[in-house]
Design a protein around this motif. Sequence first.
Motif, mmCIF file in Angstrom:
data_model
loop_
_atom_site.group_PDB
_atom_site.id
_atom_site.type_symbol
_atom_site.label_atom_id
_atom_site.label_comp_id
_atom_site.label_asym_id
_atom_site.label_seq_id
_atom_site.Cartn_x
_atom_site.Cartn_y
_atom_site.Cartn_z
ATOM 1 N N GLY A 41 0.791 -1.242 0.000
ATOM 2 C CA GLY A 41 0.000 0.000 0.000
ATOM 3 C C GLY A 41 0.818 1.283 0.000
ATOM 4 N N LYS A 42 2.110 1.210 -0.395
ATOM 5 C CA LYS A 42 2.996 2.389 -0.344
ATOM 6 C C LYS A 42 2.443 3.557 -1.161
ATOM 7 N N THR A 43 2.097 3.301 -2.428
ATOM 8 C CA THR A 43 1.652 4.409 -3.298
ATOM 9 C C THR A 43 0.304 4.947 -2.828
ATOM 10 N N SER A 44 -0.568 4.066 -2.371
ATOM 11 C CA SER A 44 -1.874 4.511 -1.862
ATOM 12 C C SER A 44 -1.679 5.423 -0.642
ATOM 13 N N ASP A 71 3.199 3.942 -11.007
ATOM 14 C CA ASP A 71 3.092 4.583 -9.688
ATOM 15 C C ASP A 71 3.375 6.078 -9.768
ATOM 16 N N ARG A 74 0.400 7.750 -11.083
ATOM 17 C CA ARG A 74 -0.667 7.891 -10.071
ATOM 18 C C ARG A 74 -0.440 9.147 -9.227
ATOM 19 N N HIS A 163 -0.619 -1.345 8.195
ATOM 20 C CA HIS A 163 -1.521 -0.769 7.197
ATOM 21 C C HIS A 163 -2.676 -1.711 6.808
ATOM 22 N N ASP A 166 -8.375 -1.444 8.168
ATOM 23 C CA ASP A 166 -9.822 -1.572 7.898
ATOM 24 C C ASP A 166 -10.211 -3.022 7.618
ATOM 25 N N CYS A 196 -6.118 3.517 4.325
ATOM 26 C CA CYS A 196 -6.488 4.486 3.283
ATOM 27 C C CYS A 196 -8.002 4.527 3.108
HETATM 28 N N1 LIG Z 1 -8.474 -2.372 2.122
HETATM 29 C C1 LIG Z 1 -7.440 -1.593 1.856
HETATM 30 N N2 LIG Z 1 -6.791 -1.675 0.684
HETATM 31 C C2 LIG Z 1 -5.724 -0.861 0.463
HETATM 32 C C3 LIG Z 1 -5.276 0.083 1.435
HETATM 33 N N3 LIG Z 1 -4.186 0.730 0.938
HETATM 34 C C4 LIG Z 1 -3.973 0.228 -0.282
HETATM 35 N N4 LIG Z 1 -4.884 -0.736 -0.587
HETATM 36 C C5 LIG Z 1 -4.971 -1.531 -1.822
HETATM 37 O O1 LIG Z 1 -3.791 -2.336 -1.917
HETATM 38 C C6 LIG Z 1 -3.427 -2.523 -3.288
HETATM 39 C C7 LIG Z 1 -1.951 -2.182 -3.502
HETATM 40 O O2 LIG Z 1 -1.771 -0.800 -3.233
HETATM 41 P P1 LIG Z 1 -0.513 0.019 -3.772
HETATM 42 O O3 LIG Z 1 -0.625 1.374 -3.181
HETATM 43 O O4 LIG Z 1 -0.393 -0.093 -5.252
HETATM 44 O O5 LIG Z 1 0.689 -0.799 -3.103
HETATM 45 P P2 LIG Z 1 2.264 -0.590 -3.296
HETATM 46 O O6 LIG Z 1 2.916 -1.022 -2.018
HETATM 47 O O7 LIG Z 1 2.560 0.773 -3.762
HETATM 48 O O8 LIG Z 1 2.585 -1.641 -4.441
HETATM 49 P P3 LIG Z 1 3.984 -1.810 -5.260
HETATM 50 O O9 LIG Z 1 4.487 -0.445 -5.587
HETATM 51 O O10 LIG Z 1 3.588 -2.595 -6.471
HETATM 52 O O11 LIG Z 1 4.903 -2.582 -4.349
HETATM 53 C C8 LIG Z 1 -4.374 -1.644 -4.096
HETATM 54 O O12 LIG Z 1 -5.406 -2.465 -4.615
HETATM 55 C C9 LIG Z 1 -4.928 -0.669 -3.075
HETATM 56 O O13 LIG Z 1 -6.216 -0.195 -3.392
HETATM 57 C C10 LIG Z 1 -5.997 0.168 2.675
HETATM 58 O O14 LIG Z 1 -5.702 0.948 3.598
HETATM 59 N N5 LIG Z 1 -7.058 -0.707 2.831
#
Ligand SMILES: Nc1nc2c(ncn2[C@@H]2O[C@H](COP(=O)(O)OP(=O)(O)OP(=O)(O)O)[C@@H](O)[C@H]2O)c(=O)[nH]1
Length: 223
Positions: A41-44, A71, A74, A163, A166, A196
């Motif tokens: 969930g890093k980018t989120s 990313d 985004r 993280h 929810d 998030c």
């Molecule tokens: N339920 C839920 N889903 C989340 C949350 N944060 C992120 N996600 C979901 O997790 C998935 C991955 O999120 P990213 O933000 O792409 O994760 P990342 O760590 O940046 O991924 P990489 O850069 O590929 O390593 C997405 O489908 C998001 O919608 C959260 O707080 N709750």
Amino acid sequence: MKIKLEEKVLSENDKIANQNRDLFKEKNLYVINIISSPGAGKTSILEKFLYKLSPDITAYVLIGDVQTENDARRIQDAGYDARQIITGGACHLNAQMIGKNVESIDLERLDMLIIENVGNLVCPAAYDLGEDDKIVVLSVTEGEDKPIKYPAIFNKATLMLLHKVDLLPHLKFDKKKAIDYALAVNAQLKVIETSCVTGEGFDELFQWVRSNINMKKARKHKV
Ligand SMILES: Nc1nc2c(ncn2[C@@H]2O[C@H](COP(=O)(O)OP(=O)(O)OP(=O)(O)O)[C@@H](O)[C@H]2O)c(=O)[nH]1
Ligand SMILES: [Mg+2]
């Protein structure tokens, strides 16, 4: 022989990381390196966090991925400054990649540089980038034993974001056990629970970052 080469690569990396650190200090810039397994969930988190920062704090985001500009796009689509670093296979960012990329960024106007590392809990722990703080993100979907399976990154991080909280009502994840494991590896680790979806934890994260920016600026003015 392999160990010797690895040591040489890491000591070369440390040298460049120290040059980056000196540059960031000179420019009064607070730098974080965000590390997690893929999809934690890093980018989120960044999308939500940058909204909270602006307009008080000016940040630039560098994002490492093995492939795609998804990313960075985004973050840019959300209206913030970001650049993708494509490693083309490497499972981590290194200090040279950061040093080279910041050459063409106007650091003077920034308060903060945010680095999202390649999704991986192992290699990014070994590569200092010159950051002030490493932040490790552990999603509740990953299992509570990750801090003891991958101790290096939990040991080097200053902050852990627990993280996607929810999702806890739907999972068997033992939150207390996860936090106890993380603190067993690093008793100084600060833990913030984030989501998030609900926005939980983001005020506390913002306060933590803001106080670190202020502390870094105050230290510079003392020297
Ligand atoms: N339920 C839920 N889903 C989340 C949350 N944060 C992120 N996600 C979901 O997790 C998935 C991955 O999120 P990213 O933000 O792409 O994760 P990342 O760590 O940046 O991924 P990489 O850069 O590929 O390593 C997405 O489908 C998001 O919608 C959260 O707080 N709750
Ligand atoms: Mg990402």
